[in-house]
Design an enzyme around this catalytic site. Structure first.
Site, PDB file in Angstrom:
ATOM      1  N   CYS A  33       6.741   7.262   3.332  1.00 41.46           N
ATOM      2  CA  CYS A  33       6.056   6.931   2.080  1.00 41.46           C
ATOM      3  C   CYS A  33       4.880   5.994   2.359  1.00 41.46           C
ATOM      4  CB  CYS A  33       7.053   6.296   1.112  1.00 41.46           C
ATOM      5  SG  CYS A  33       6.390   5.995  -0.531  1.00 41.46           S
ATOM      6  N   CYS A  34       5.119   4.924   3.164  1.00 44.72           N
ATOM      7  CA  CYS A  34       4.022   4.007   3.524  1.00 44.72           C
ATOM      8  C   CYS A  34       2.940   4.742   4.299  1.00 44.72           C
ATOM      9  CB  CYS A  34       4.543   2.838   4.366  1.00 44.72           C
ATOM     10  SG  CYS A  34       5.320   1.509   3.423  1.00 44.72           S
ATOM     11  N   CYS A  92       9.503  -1.501  -3.956  1.00 45.74           N
ATOM     12  CA  CYS A  92       9.850  -2.185  -2.707  1.00 45.74           C
ATOM     13  C   CYS A  92       9.583  -3.684  -2.761  1.00 45.74           C
ATOM     14  CB  CYS A  92       9.072  -1.564  -1.544  1.00 45.74           C
ATOM     15  SG  CYS A  92       9.369   0.201  -1.359  1.00 45.74           S
ATOM     16  N   CYS A 138       4.260  -2.710  -3.643  1.00 43.60           N
ATOM     17  CA  CYS A 138       4.617  -1.656  -4.592  1.00 43.60           C
ATOM     18  C   CYS A 138       5.874  -2.069  -5.373  1.00 43.60           C
ATOM     19  CB  CYS A 138       4.918  -0.368  -3.840  1.00 43.60           C
ATOM     20  SG  CYS A 138       3.527   0.309  -2.930  1.00 43.60           S
ATOM     21  N   CYS A 185       4.370  -2.514   6.561  1.00 47.78           N
ATOM     22  CA  CYS A 185       4.161  -1.120   6.171  1.00 47.78           C
ATOM     23  C   CYS A 185       3.524  -0.273   7.256  1.00 47.78           C
ATOM     24  CB  CYS A 185       3.303  -1.040   4.917  1.00 47.78           C
ATOM     25  SG  CYS A 185       1.626  -1.567   5.204  1.00 47.78           S
TER      26      CYS A 185
HETATM   27 FE1  SF4 Z   1       6.156   3.663  -0.667  1.00 50.26          FE
HETATM   28 FE2  SF4 Z   1       7.423   1.320  -0.853  1.00 50.26          FE
HETATM   29 FE3  SF4 Z   1       5.646   1.767   1.125  1.00 50.26          FE
HETATM   30 FE4  SF4 Z   1       4.834   1.482  -1.429  1.00 50.26          FE
HETATM   31  S1  SF4 Z   1       5.806  -0.095  -0.116  1.00 50.26           S
HETATM   32  S2  SF4 Z   1       4.088   2.984   0.004  1.00 50.26           S
HETATM   33  S3  SF4 Z   1       6.533   2.526  -2.543  1.00 50.26           S
HETATM   34  S4  SF4 Z   1       7.643   2.780   0.781  1.00 50.26           S
END
Ligand code: SF4
Length: 247
Positions: free
Chosen positions: A122-123, A206, A203, A229
């Site tokens: 996701c990151c 998280c 985010c 991240c």
């Molecule tokens: Fe995804 Fe969480 Fe990374 Fe944001 S912090 S990009 S929601 S995994």
């Protein structure tokens, strides 16, 4: 002796600048960054809990410097409002909203729930790859990282090099007291979530508030073996992105 033939390596530009600037005031560091890299320089900001200090300094040095803001699609609404209000308040004229590619989201995260199963992936599609693209031809960039945040940041240099780009960390030497004093002196507006117990803001899925006495970043990816991240992990060309830094 074998050592007689060993010639010392010339220090890189980043090493020379780090030696010159390691005890300098953050504004001096920003001035040096602008002087050396001018139009090939960007600042990356999350418009988070401590971002106003560095952004205010930039507004005093070169307010049209590109500011890259990663809008991951999962930010708090308060952060999106704060980004607009703070940029206007400080007179920053070149803030750019950086977003993930539509096709990456459609393929890898069509339901916007990837953070539930694979935070690294996701990151990667929402932060690391969009920033890599946005940094493109810039030769150097500025981050807001500080040593007092702990973890890998304890060894942070004022100027470093990663992935062929020079990175300036003007606030590396500053602690919480200096940041608070600067913000008070210049009456900088605070991110609205700070008053609700969020000393570090990313985010919404998280990020959690922290308890008194916990580390600044203790609310990020809470309960997971993840503290960064991936943005600040140097990568060899062609290597798989290591998920480990955030702004
Ligand atoms: Fe995804 Fe969480 Fe990374 Fe944001 S912090 S990009 S929601 S995994």
């Amino acid at each position: 002796m074998a050592y007689d033939n060993v010639t010392a390596r010339e220090p890189s530009m980043a090493e020379r600048l780090d030696a010159e600037l390691r005890d300098a005031h953050p504004i001096e560091i920003l001035r040096a960054a602008v002087a050396h890299y001018g139009g090939r320089l960007a600042l990356v900001s999350s418009f988070g809990a401590e971002s106003a200090v560095l952004l205010h300094m930039l507004s005093q040095v070169q307010p049209d410097t590109p500011v890259l803001f990663l809008d991951t699609g999962h930010l708090f609404g308060q952060t999106l409002d704060y980004r607009k209000q703070l940029a206007a308040h400080l007179g920053l004229t070149n803030v750019r909203d950086i977003r993930p590619l539509y096709q990456d989201l459609a393929t890898a995260d069509p339901q916007a729930k990837l953070w539930q199963t694979d935070t690294d992936a996701c990151c990667r599609i929402r932060k690391v790859e969009p920033l890599d693209r946005a940094l493109g031809d810039f030769a150097a960039w500025i981050t807001g990282r500080k040593r007092f945040h702990g973890g890998d940041r304890l060894r942070l240099r004022v100027v470093e090099e990663a992935d062929g780009k020079v990175k300036f960390n003007p606030l590396a030497n500053w602690g919480k007291a200096e940041l608070d004093a600067y913000a008070a002196e210049h009456e900088l507006p605070a991110h609205p979530l700070v008053a609700q117990g969020f000393p570090s803001i990313g985010c919404w899925p998280c990020t959690q508030p922290v308890a008194e006495g916990e580390d600044v970043r203790a609310g990020r990816w809470k309960g997971l073996d993840k503290t960064e991240c991936g943005i600040h992990v140097a990568r060899a060309p062609g290597a798989v992105t290591d998920m480990g830094g955030d702004i």
